[in-house]
Design a protein around this motif. Sequence first.
Motif, PDB file in Angstrom:
ATOM      1  N   VAL A 228      45.053  33.560  34.324  1.00  0.00           N
ATOM      2  CA  VAL A 228      44.716  34.009  35.683  1.00  0.00           C
ATOM      3  C   VAL A 228      43.391  34.757  35.622  1.00  0.00           C
ATOM      4  N   ALA A 229      42.398  34.285  36.365  1.00  0.00           N
ATOM      5  CA  ALA A 229      41.082  34.927  36.414  1.00  0.00           C
ATOM      6  C   ALA A 229      40.978  35.813  37.649  1.00  0.00           C
ATOM      7  N   PHE A 230      40.225  36.903  37.519  1.00  0.00           N
ATOM      8  CA  PHE A 230      40.004  37.810  38.651  1.00  0.00           C
ATOM      9  C   PHE A 230      38.661  38.502  38.464  1.00  0.00           C
ATOM     10  N   HIS A 231      38.119  39.001  39.552  1.00  0.00           N
ATOM     11  CA  HIS A 231      36.758  39.556  39.556  1.00  0.00           C
ATOM     12  C   HIS A 231      35.797  38.594  38.857  1.00  0.00           C
ATOM     13  N   ALA A 232      36.009  37.314  39.087  1.00  0.00           N
ATOM     14  CA  ALA A 232      35.189  36.262  38.481  1.00  0.00           C
ATOM     15  C   ALA A 232      34.114  35.814  39.461  1.00  0.00           C
ATOM     16  N   ASP A 233      32.914  35.519  38.930  1.00  0.00           N
ATOM     17  CA  ASP A 233      31.847  35.092  39.839  1.00  0.00           C
ATOM     18  C   ASP A 233      31.853  33.589  40.085  1.00  0.00           C
ATOM     19  N   LEU A 234      32.686  32.828  39.342  1.00  0.00           N
ATOM     20  CA  LEU A 234      32.847  31.382  39.550  1.00  0.00           C
ATOM     21  C   LEU A 234      31.524  30.641  39.443  1.00  0.00           C
ATOM     22  N   PRO A 351      24.787  51.251  39.533  1.00  0.00           N
ATOM     23  CA  PRO A 351      24.956  52.714  39.494  1.00  0.00           C
ATOM     24  C   PRO A 351      26.365  53.116  39.911  1.00  0.00           C
ATOM     25  N   GLY A 352      26.962  54.026  39.160  1.00  0.00           N
ATOM     26  CA  GLY A 352      28.284  54.510  39.477  1.00  0.00           C
ATOM     27  C   GLY A 352      29.410  53.628  38.981  1.00  0.00           C
ATOM     28  N   ARG A 353      29.102  52.491  38.377  1.00  0.00           N
ATOM     29  CA  ARG A 353      30.125  51.590  37.871  1.00  0.00           C
ATOM     30  C   ARG A 353      30.037  51.553  36.356  1.00  0.00           C
ATOM     31  N   PRO A 354      31.144  51.758  35.644  1.00  0.00           N
ATOM     32  CA  PRO A 354      31.100  51.720  34.183  1.00  0.00           C
ATOM     33  C   PRO A 354      30.534  50.387  33.693  1.00  0.00           C
ATOM     34  N   VAL A 355      29.556  50.450  32.819  1.00  0.00           N
ATOM     35  CA  VAL A 355      28.906  49.227  32.360  1.00  0.00           C
ATOM     36  C   VAL A 355      29.818  48.405  31.471  1.00  0.00           C
ATOM     37  N   THR A 356      30.965  48.968  31.071  1.00  0.00           N
ATOM     38  CA  THR A 356      31.876  48.213  30.226  1.00  0.00           C
ATOM     39  C   THR A 356      32.839  47.343  31.021  1.00  0.00           C
ATOM     40  N   TYR A 357      32.823  47.389  32.342  1.00  0.00           N
ATOM     41  CA  TYR A 357      33.627  46.483  33.143  1.00  0.00           C
ATOM     42  C   TYR A 357      32.750  45.317  33.552  1.00  0.00           C
ATOM     43  N   HIS A 358      33.041  44.124  33.029  1.00  0.00           N
ATOM     44  CA  HIS A 358      32.161  42.974  33.223  1.00  0.00           C
ATOM     45  C   HIS A 358      32.775  41.948  34.165  1.00  0.00           C
ATOM     46  N   GLY A 359      33.238  42.418  35.306  1.00  0.00           N
ATOM     47  CA  GLY A 359      33.758  41.515  36.323  1.00  0.00           C
ATOM     48  C   GLY A 359      32.938  41.651  37.588  1.00  0.00           C
ATOM     49  N   PRO A 360      31.814  40.949  37.706  1.00  0.00           N
ATOM     50  CA  PRO A 360      30.904  41.157  38.829  1.00  0.00           C
ATOM     51  C   PRO A 360      31.286  40.418  40.102  1.00  0.00           C
ATOM     52  N   GLY A 361      32.232  39.468  40.001  1.00  0.00           N
ATOM     53  CA  GLY A 361      32.495  38.602  41.138  1.00  0.00           C
ATOM     54  C   GLY A 361      33.686  39.025  41.966  1.00  0.00           C
ATOM     55  N   SER A 362      34.042  38.161  42.921  1.00  0.00           N
ATOM     56  CA  SER A 362      35.154  38.436  43.835  1.00  0.00           C
ATOM     57  C   SER A 362      36.161  37.294  43.843  1.00  0.00           C
ATOM     58  N   GLY A 363      36.064  36.394  42.849  1.00  0.00           N
ATOM     59  CA  GLY A 363      36.908  35.212  42.840  1.00  0.00           C
ATOM     60  C   GLY A 363      38.140  35.354  41.976  1.00  0.00           C
ATOM     61  N   ILE A 364      39.115  34.470  42.234  1.00  0.00           N
ATOM     62  CA  ILE A 364      40.314  34.363  41.421  1.00  0.00           C
ATOM     63  C   ILE A 364      40.468  32.913  40.991  1.00  0.00           C
ATOM     64  N   GLY A 365      41.309  32.673  39.987  1.00  0.00           N
ATOM     65  CA  GLY A 365      41.527  31.310  39.526  1.00  0.00           C
ATOM     66  C   GLY A 365      42.763  31.212  38.660  1.00  0.00           C
ATOM     67  N   PHE A 366      43.289  29.983  38.545  1.00  0.00           N
ATOM     68  CA  PHE A 366      44.488  29.738  37.752  1.00  0.00           C
ATOM     69  C   PHE A 366      44.290  28.459  36.944  1.00  0.00           C
ATOM     70  N   ILE A 367      44.809  28.462  35.717  1.00  0.00           N
ATOM     71  CA  ILE A 367      44.836  27.256  34.903  1.00  0.00           C
ATOM     72  C   ILE A 367      46.096  27.274  34.063  1.00  0.00           C
ATOM     73  N   ALA A 368      46.838  26.155  34.065  1.00  0.00           N
ATOM     74  CA  ALA A 368      47.994  25.994  33.191  1.00  0.00           C
ATOM     75  C   ALA A 368      47.490  25.396  31.889  1.00  0.00           C
ATOM     76  N   GLN A 369      47.632  26.159  30.807  1.00  0.00           N
ATOM     77  CA  GLN A 369      46.980  25.815  29.559  1.00  0.00           C
ATOM     78  C   GLN A 369      47.677  24.683  28.820  1.00  0.00           C
ATOM     79  N   GLY A 370      46.863  23.853  28.159  1.00  0.00           N
ATOM     80  CA  GLY A 370      47.304  22.879  27.166  1.00  0.00           C
ATOM     81  C   GLY A 370      48.414  21.975  27.635  1.00  0.00           C
ATOM     82  N   ASN A 371      49.456  21.852  26.816  1.00  0.00           N
ATOM     83  CA  ASN A 371      50.574  20.966  27.115  1.00  0.00           C
ATOM     84  C   ASN A 371      51.649  21.651  27.940  1.00  0.00           C
TER      85      ASN A 371
END
Length: 519
Positions: A228-234, A351-371
């Motif tokens: 499950v992806a979140f805060h993704a820029d897609l 500014p004001g946002r911790p530089v260690t949080y690397h989720g710049p976007g507003s998107g979500i996503g789902f993928i069912a992995q492998g088999n």
Amino acid sequence: MIRPFVIATLLAAPLAADEAVPAADLLRFTNGNQIDGRFAGMDSGGVVTWTRPDVTTPMPFQREKIRQIVLRNARPLSAMADPCHVTLINGDRIPGKVVAADEDNVTIETTVAGTMVLPREAVAVVAPNPFGGRLLYAGPFDDKGWNLVRSDGPVVEPDPFAGNFRAPLPLPLKLEDEDKDKPSWVHTGASWYSRGGAADAITLDAGLPDRALLRFKLGWRSRPSISVAFHADLQRPEVKEKEGEAEEEQPRLNFGGMQHLPRLFGTGYVINFQTGFVYLQRTWFDDEGQPKAERFRNSNTSVRLPDTGEAVFEIRCDRQQGTITVHIDGEFAVQWNTTDEGARVGDDAKPGRPVTYHGPGSGIGFIAQGNSAPVRISDIIVAEWNGLTDSARSMESDHRDIALLANGTDRFSGRVLAIRGGMAEIDASYGPLKVPMADIAEIHFARDRRRKTNEAPASEIAVHLQPVGRISGTPLASANGRIQLESALAGKIDLDLAPAVILEFQAGGGFLDEWDDEQ
């Protein structure tokens, strides 16, 4: 030369376009067959009337043969703007505003059924400001806004950080010819279904704010494996070619890095749910446009999920504080603090946002992995988050009513004596209180004062409303865009179908009964 485990160029295409004419209704039978047309009503004997422009006379169908009716391609004539609602002890959510309550009754004003007086013992939760903040998305009642991100082959799912890691079994280099153009995700009813065995993803720019809540229900068969992806820029940048160098063969995917995830979701965070554990990754692209993925280590990542089942997952993320929390079925599961990540400084730091949080976007996503076997995703909620860190279960008490304020911090417990004049009157342990309903997120009534729930009769149906609402009962009649229900908890209900999207006739089957392997 065929490159093993290569992810092809992404094809992200809108799944639905605006329709020039109103969409038809869809009737789905219990045997898997379906027919489009118009829902024309229902009589007291349970006979559903169906019309089509190519059939001269209306067609009658017995309700016992019907699984569900999807109205107007799951698009309401008029969706409700306010998500405030009352939750009953059977799970029904009646949209409306509570205008009065006492020791015996709760009175709500609704736009779909007028004024309703409910027995207080039938009410579990009053939610004047639900979800902790502004509701941004509720669905998926249709596929509008969603994108299908395609790839040419399956991606292996084993994780070397798991205690039971074994070398992956060989997987086919590409899908079989008959399945090559068949998407692994299909939208039907109010759910997304994945048939598994492929690396396609679904994405949505859901407008996630800095403090966001993402909630969804997941149903699965045979050991779930979903990311499950979140805060993704897609977004996926173009790969920069180096001068004087020949094109290199793309390397085999790294099982720990899982570089296919940034190709699907861009820069952001991805939580991977397995049967016995959960882990977090961040994804990005380097200066040359190459995909990168890094696992965030956390010692407390074990979860208990059955081989087959369903659960409600909730992700609460705070971009400014750098925290990510997961709750499963209302219970705390795991938390990460990205300020401990020690990762590179992101180019997107603000500014004001911790530089260690690397989720710049507003998107979500789902993928069912492998088999992975088929899974179902439904009941997706995206909302602003008020910062509440407690689990939903902590809001329940056997003997005391609990009122949570909308600020996400303050709460009062005691006995709610009345609601009147826009105020909740609470007999708290340290004295009487009057709290404006506008300042309350939810009121959870004490469990020992609730009526015991009984098994729903086979004749009962459920009406799903947009964006929030589920009202169940035995149908008495339906005509002219309305339906009459007899509810064991709420009595007779005359319901406007303008905000309705689905009439569910058979709700007692398996959680993946709607999945059709031939779709």
